[in-house]
Write a protein that holds these residues in place. Structure first.
Motif, mmCIF file in Angstrom:
data_model
loop_
_atom_site.group_PDB
_atom_site.id
_atom_site.type_symbol
_atom_site.label_atom_id
_atom_site.label_comp_id
_atom_site.label_asym_id
_atom_site.label_seq_id
_atom_site.Cartn_x
_atom_site.Cartn_y
_atom_site.Cartn_z
ATOM 1 N N ASP A 4 0.998 -1.260 0.029
ATOM 2 C CA ASP A 4 -0.922 -0.020 -0.256
ATOM 3 C C ASP A 4 1.055 1.220 0.139
ATOM 4 N N LYS A 5 0.444 2.180 -0.584
ATOM 5 C CA LYS A 5 1.259 3.591 -0.458
ATOM 6 C C LYS A 5 0.602 4.853 -0.390
ATOM 7 N N GLN B 8 -2.039 7.929 0.988
ATOM 8 C CA GLN B 8 -1.708 8.719 2.088
ATOM 9 C C GLN B 8 -0.164 8.473 3.011
ATOM 10 N N ARG B 9 0.883 8.242 2.524
ATOM 11 C CA ARG B 9 1.697 7.286 3.247
ATOM 12 C C ARG B 9 3.312 8.396 2.626
ATOM 13 N N LYS C 121 5.599 6.563 0.030
ATOM 14 C CA LYS C 121 6.824 4.692 1.013
ATOM 15 C C LYS C 121 5.433 4.286 0.881
ATOM 16 N N GLU C 122 6.334 2.731 0.438
ATOM 17 C CA GLU C 122 5.371 1.252 0.629
ATOM 18 C C GLU C 122 5.735 1.266 1.978
ATOM 19 N N VAL C 123 4.148 0.575 2.312
ATOM 20 C CA VAL C 123 4.140 -0.710 3.000
ATOM 21 C C VAL C 123 3.694 -1.900 3.055
ATOM 22 N N ILE D 275 0.586 -3.273 9.724
ATOM 23 C CA ILE D 275 1.050 -2.603 8.686
ATOM 24 C C ILE D 275 2.315 -2.046 9.740
ATOM 25 N N GLN E 7 6.293 -1.762 7.857
ATOM 26 C CA GLN E 7 7.034 -0.765 7.232
ATOM 27 C C GLN E 7 7.978 -1.227 6.076
#
Length: 114
Positions: free
Chosen positions: A44-45, A47-48, A51-53, A89, A91
């Protein structure tokens, strides 16, 4: 309104001295055993800040068990993360590693997204 009165259901006030109030029951969900759970793992990217999580969804159980599983995954991947609102989640991009770790723990997993 006092905090103890917020759990009352369908009644605001009663003048009857013998009236018994109905209260909400806050039961913690029971944690299912790993073989009965299906966890969805995705990257997922949104609203971050770009950066990928790695996002693990679908856990059914108590918050303590969710946080314990999240702690295990974070330590095995060597990164930070969080466990709240029924999702974990992690990181970074660790989708394949997380799927392998969850499968070894006995969870059924499905890759979500591309």
């Amino acid at each position: 309104m006092s905090k103890k009165n917020k759990d009352r259901v369908n009644i605001v006030y009663s003048t009857n001295p013998d009236f018994s109030y109905d209260f909400e029951e806050n039961e913690a969900p029971e944690t299912l055993e790993p073989s009965k759970q299906l966890l969805y793992v995705s990257l997922d990217k949104k609203q971050r800040g770009g950066k990928e999580v790695t996002l693990i969804e679908g856990f059914i159980g108590s918050d303590e068990d969710l946080k314990e599983l999240g702690k295990t995954l974070k330590s095995k991947c060597g990164v930070g993360g969080t466990a709240k609102d029924g999702e974990i989640i992690i990181q970074g991009s660790f989708r394949d590693k997380v799927i392998d770790l969850l499968t070894k723990e006995g969870y059924k997993t499905k890759r979500k997204g591309g």
